[in-house]
Design an enzyme around this catalytic site. Structure first.
Site, PDB file in Angstrom:
ATOM      1  N   CYS A   1       0.806  -1.230   0.000  1.00 31.31           N
ATOM      2  CA  CYS A   1       0.000   0.000   0.000  1.00 31.31           C
ATOM      3  C   CYS A   1       0.832   1.269   0.000  1.00 31.31           C
ATOM      4  CB  CYS A   1      -0.921   0.008   1.225  1.00 31.31           C
ATOM      5  SG  CYS A   1      -1.682  -1.581   1.576  1.00 31.31           S
TER       6      CYS A   1
ATOM      7  N   HIS B   1      -2.825   7.979   6.379  1.00 33.75           N
ATOM      8  CA  HIS B   1      -3.093   6.730   5.653  1.00 33.75           C
ATOM      9  C   HIS B   1      -4.585   6.437   5.755  1.00 33.75           C
ATOM     10  CE1 HIS B   1      -2.088   2.961   3.771  1.00 33.75           C
ATOM     11  NE2 HIS B   1      -2.684   2.283   4.737  1.00 33.75           N
TER      12      HIS B   1
ATOM     13  N   HIS C   1      -9.466   2.710  -1.015  1.00 28.53           N
ATOM     14  CA  HIS C   1      -8.027   2.408  -0.951  1.00 28.53           C
ATOM     15  C   HIS C   1      -7.545   2.035  -2.346  1.00 28.53           C
ATOM     16  CE1 HIS C   1      -4.196   0.988   0.240  1.00 28.53           C
ATOM     17  NE2 HIS C   1      -4.496   0.664   1.490  1.00 28.53           N
TER      18      HIS C   1
ATOM     19  N   SER D   1      21.556  37.526 -57.717  1.00 28.98           N
ATOM     20  CA  SER D   1      22.349  38.723 -58.002  1.00 28.98           C
ATOM     21  C   SER D   1      23.178  39.115 -56.766  1.00 28.98           C
ATOM     22  CB  SER D   1      21.429  39.856 -58.471  1.00 28.98           C
ATOM     23  OG  SER D   1      22.178  40.957 -58.918  1.00 28.98           O
TER      24      SER D   1
END
Length: 977
Positions: free
Chosen positions: A174, A310, A350, A610
């Site tokens: 995770c 978390h 998750h 030229s």
């Protein structure tokens, strides 16, 4: 205070449930949207979930769904449909995400001067398990393995984007993507790379499937994640991908990057065995990694006002995480309740290997918008958490994120099953510098791999330009921060409103050839002029052009020439007297040539008309600048001393022109097969003009009072030669064409003073020169002077691009339009050189609009044909050539179609442009050898990568052995969906 270890986030990209990009993601976060879908019986049946499973107690009909997870722009990345269908969708999604992130940062990998690293990880490949791809492992083991194993995620990105820094697939469950960010930061700090891409991806297959909840487990009983709440019962797993582009902060600021946020410090550790079991979290391990990250950042925890936790919403995990955060923070402060906390899992569920990057991107967007979005479903605290004794409170409502003292700072945690913990400390970006001065006009350059993608990109840019952005920075980012595509469009504009109007008018699209095209410079001669002030206008807008003019004017003064500063820099009218006009023309041509070369446009060949042949000789190294200017000044003085005359352009081929002009006039130039110039005494020219009018022949008087390239110039040939005899003449370093011979000048001619005398007097064979110039099939012509005459002569002969630097009435806009025209034609531009005199910034702009098609394997293990636009052939396919014409070609084409998964191809399509790989080479050659009973090597297909070429090889081998062609054509690949 900076500690020298800061890493800037300069770009990002994401695809999350309910959000195709970061703008949608932020809108959902700010509005408190929970991107979880309630699944219907039809959803579940389509996912293969049986009635018995979905009616069992505890089965939860909810999933965070990722839109278009099965769609992929295979052609853009050079994959055949068959390869794309074999490729893990996680790898496909992350590949597009990585490209988008790099573009968001304003970088084109091919132009980045240093090494770019890749650090990324993916979740379990459930596509391999559920799609039937695993069946391929028996027959195509290596190809299937490389397309599906986690090991190849990062290196695939490095290969497809051409990145040469460290490339590592990261796997820590995770915490994967946040660990990847940490490793990227370390790689930057140790100098392994100068830019780094980091992120993660998780794509579940099947998507529309629920899950079984078990009491006490980590999965939510009702499809909601209630982080830190008393009713928290777990989380649910979803799909998503995210990536960030990182660079040392000091470098990012110096390079003009847009800094989205600053990573002050990071840390990674593992719990070890100091916990209940392998899958359990640890207060000690988490506290240590947070404290280490704060220490590395040299940040007092009292200055951290938000933590993206978390936050899985489990009854056990949430209290442990708060305890660990509290232990780490209380090493530096005893304050309570001052720091907000939240979890993106309450919005998305998750995301497994992409969970950490989702939290980081949420935090970056929160810093940018000075807003903390609500952490959802929080009503009352988990009874095991005493928030009053901690520094934290749950941010349950949308809140303005203000900081009374110092910059706003946040922490981000990501914890992996198995105990690998990661924590980042991030800070708001430093203030953006104020807008810098810029050119008066800007060039917007857009490109894409297909016309439809270019139209989408144009529309997206129009929307972006309707916001408050700096137009010059937008132009710079498009020029320097995008890989050029085959279909291109440019717009010259003065402000955003003008840009929007021009883009809405859908300017013409150019199809650019795949190879870089060489440029031929065309230098006009006497008689070329623009409006008064044209040169001065350009000098005011382009500093390098002005500097070269000023340097030339100083040299002209040193040679005793006329003072032209008023005419060239002050906007005064340039006299048509040779002593004024010829040096002015040379100085303008030289300054333009220097400007073009500073922008990366360097001539592979040169043609002057030229006087323009003198400019060509100087640019080719025959004459240095003072001697070339001296030659022009000498020529001007001598020409001005000749008897008055006139010149007439006649719309007739050379033989008819000679027949009509008689013996007393001279043929001065043959400009095209149907346009000549006659020169001589004014009265004779008047007479010719009258006779031509009587015959309805178009003629035009050239605005000169001298009779160039006529017998009136005979007296000045010898003194002109004497000038060249007194200067150093070197062999040309760049090929240029001779006006006298109509072909490439030789070293002997270029270094012979007599040649230059003849060049002053002889007929200008410009038409022949153009013929020689066009012998090279890829050349693009650029007229480097104030007019459009020479480029119009070339366009009359060919449909090849011929671009003029300036229009008679337009300075800088015309020059920028010419630059855009060259780029559209396939000329490589040094955009950094173009911007060298400005202090520009890269800014976020709309990124490439991928045109995804569905690439999927059916249960029988065969690839399903892409559904959508039907664009199944790689952008490398021509589709302009005929199909198979012989039996051998038909057999080979059938083998190719099945191997590549393309429904149609031509006998001249390149195998590798269609998405073929070295592994497929082996498969194709094996099938060809089996079908034709030959023993061709793998090198045969590599050296003859077309159906026609391979078929010729087969026929040659079979002819030698006396074998005959096959009796039948094998069937096509099975019908695909």
């Amino acid at each position: 205070m900076d500690n020298g270890h800061e890493i800037a986030v300069i770009g990002l990209a994401c695809r999350f449930p309910g959000a195709k990009g970061s703008a949608e993601f932020w809108a959902n976060l700010e509005a408190g949207v929970e991107s979880v879908t309630e699944l219907t019986n039809r959803d579940l049946r389509s996912a293969g979930v049986g009635w018995r499973e979905r009616t069992r107690p505890g089965y939860v009909r909810a999933a965070p769904l990722l839109d278009a997870y099965d769609r992929f722009d295979a052609a853009f990345f050079g994959y055949s449909p068959r390869e794309a269908a074999a490729l893990d969708p996680q790898q496909r999604v992350f590949l597009e995400c990585a490209w988008t992130a790099v573009e968001d940062a304003g970088y084109a990998p091919s132009r980045f001067p240093g090494a770019i690293g890749v650090f990324a990880g993916s979740a379990l490949n459930t596509y391999l398990l559920h799609s039937g791809v695993a069946d391929r492992l028996r027959d195509d083991y290596l190809l299937t393995l490389i397309a599906n194993d986690k090991d190849y995620l990062a290196t695939r990105v490095s290969y497809k984007l051409g990145l040469t820094g460290p490339s590592m697939s990261v796997q820590t469950a995770c915490s994967t993507s946040l660990v990847a960010v940490h490793l990227a930061c370390q790689s930057l700090l140790t100098g392994e790379c100068e830019l780094a891409l980091a992120g993660g991806v998780s794509v579940k297959v099947p998507q529309r499937a629920g899950y079984r909840h078990e009491t006490g487990g980590v999965l939510s009983p009702d499809g909601h994640c209630r982080a830190f709440d008393a009713d928290a019962g777990g989380t649910l797993f979803g799909s998503g991908a995210g990536a960030v582009v990182l660079k040392p902060l000091a470098d990012a600021l110096a390079d003009g990057d847009t800094v989205r946020a600053v990573i002050k410090g990071s840390a990674v550790n593992n719990d070890g065995f100091a916990k209940v079991d392998y899958t359990a979290p640890s207060v000690t391990g988490q506290a240590e990694v947070i404290a280490e990250a704060l220490a590395h950042a040299e940040v007092d925890p009292s200055t951290v006002s938000y933590v993206e936790a978390h936050g899985t919403g489990t009854a056990l995990g949430d209290p442990i995480e708060i305890a660990a955060l509290t232990a780490a923070f209380q090493r530096g402060t005893r304050r309570t309740g001052y720091c907000a906390i939240g979890s993106v899992k309450t919005n998305l569920g998750h995301l497994d290997a992409a969970a950490g990057i989702a939290g980081l991107i949420k935090t970056i967007l929160s810093l940018e918008h000075e807003t903390l979005p609500p952490s959802l479903h929080y009503r009352r605290p988990n009874p095991r958490i005493d928030f009053a004794a901690t520094p934290f409170h749950v941010n349950a409502e949308r809140t303005r994120w203000l900081s009374a003292e110092g910059p706003r700072r946040a922490g981000i945690s990501s914890l992996g099953i198995g105990g690998t913990n990661a924590h980042l400390v991030v800070e708001q970006a430093p203030p953006s510098p104020p807008p810098r001065p810029s050119r008066p006009y800007q060039l917007l350059a857009l490109s894409a791999a297909t016309p439809s993608a270019l139209e989408t990109l144009t529309a997206n840019l129009v929307t972006r330009l309707d916001t408050e952005i700096e137009l010059a920075d937008a132009a710079y980012t498009l020029q320097i921060g995008r890989e050029p595509g085959a279909y291109r469009r440019t717009v010259v504009c003065r402000d955003r409103a003008e840009a929007v109007t021009a883009l809405r008018e859908a300017p013409r699209v150019s199809r650019t050839p795949p190879e870089t095209r060489p440029v031929a410079f065309l230098f006009p001669g006497g008689g070329s002029a623009g409006k008064p002030g044209l040169v001065a206008e350009l000098a005011a807008a382009e500093p390098l052009f002005r500097e070269r003019l000023e340097s030339g004017l100083a040299e002209l003064a040193a040679l005793g020439g006329p003072d032209l500063s008023g005419a060239l820099l002050g906007g005064e009218r340039i006299s048509d007297r040779p002593l004024t006009q010829l040096p002015a023309l040379f100085l303008v041509e030289d300054a333009l040539a220097g400007t073009w070369r500073s922008w990366g446009v360097r001539p592979a060949a040169i043609l002057g008309h030229s006087l323009g042949e003198l400019t060509a000789a100087h640019l080719a190294g025959v004459l240095d600048f003072p001697d070339a200017l001296g030659a022009v000044l000498t020529r001007a003085r001598l020409v001005q001393s000749t008897a008055p005359g006139a010149m007439l352009s006649v719309a007739l081929p050379e033989p008819e022109t000679r027949a009509l002009m008689g013996e007393r006039l001279d043929l001065a130039a043959v400009n095209t097969p149907g346009i000549c110039v006659v020169s001589g005494a004014a009265k004779l020219i008047d007479d010719l003009e009258s006779r031509l009018a009587a015959r309805d022949v178009t003629s035009t008087r050239i605005p000169l009072s001298t009779a160039g390239h006529s017998r009136l110039f005979d007296p000045i040939v010898a003194p002109y030669e004497r000038y060249f005899a007194g200067v150093r003449l070197s062999a040309p370093s760049i090929p240029f064409l001779s006006n006298l011979t109509g072909t490439w000048i030789t070293d002997e001619q270029a270094t012979d003073p007599a040649y230059w005398g003849r060049q002053l007097r002889g007929t200008v064979r410009f038409a022949d020169c153009v013929t020689a110039l066009l012998d090279h099939p890829g050349r693009v012509c650029l007229e480097v002077g104030p007019g459009r005459t020479l480029s119009s002569f070339v366009r009359a002969r060919t449909d090849r691009p011929a671009v003029s630097s300036l229009h008679p009435a337009s300075g800088q806009p015309a020059l920028l339009d010419a630059l855009g025209g060259l780029w559209r034609a396939g000329v490589e531009i040094d955009w950094a050189g173009f911007a060298a005199r400005e202090d520009r910034r890269r800014i976020p702009l709309p990124t490439y609009p991928f045109e995804g098609e569905r690439h999927w394997y059916a249960k029988r293990g065969r690839p399903r044909r892409p559904r959508g636009s039907g664009r199944t052939v790689s952008r490398g396919s021509t589709m302009d050539f005929p199909g198979p014409g012989t039996e051998t070609e038909r057999v080979v084409a059938a083998i190719w179609r099945e191997a590549l998964g393309v429904p149609r191809l031509s006998v001249h399509d390149d195998f590798f442009a269609l998405g073929g790989s070295s592994l497929l080479v082996a498969e194709v050659i094996k099938r060809v050898n089996a079908r034709f009973r030959t023993e061709l090597s793998l090198l045969t297909l590599i050296e003859s990568p077309t159906v026609a070429g391979l078929a010729d090889c087969v026929d040659a081998v079979r002819a030698q052995s006396g074998d005959r062609a096959p009796d039948r054509v094998p069937g096509r690949a099975p019908a695909a969906e």
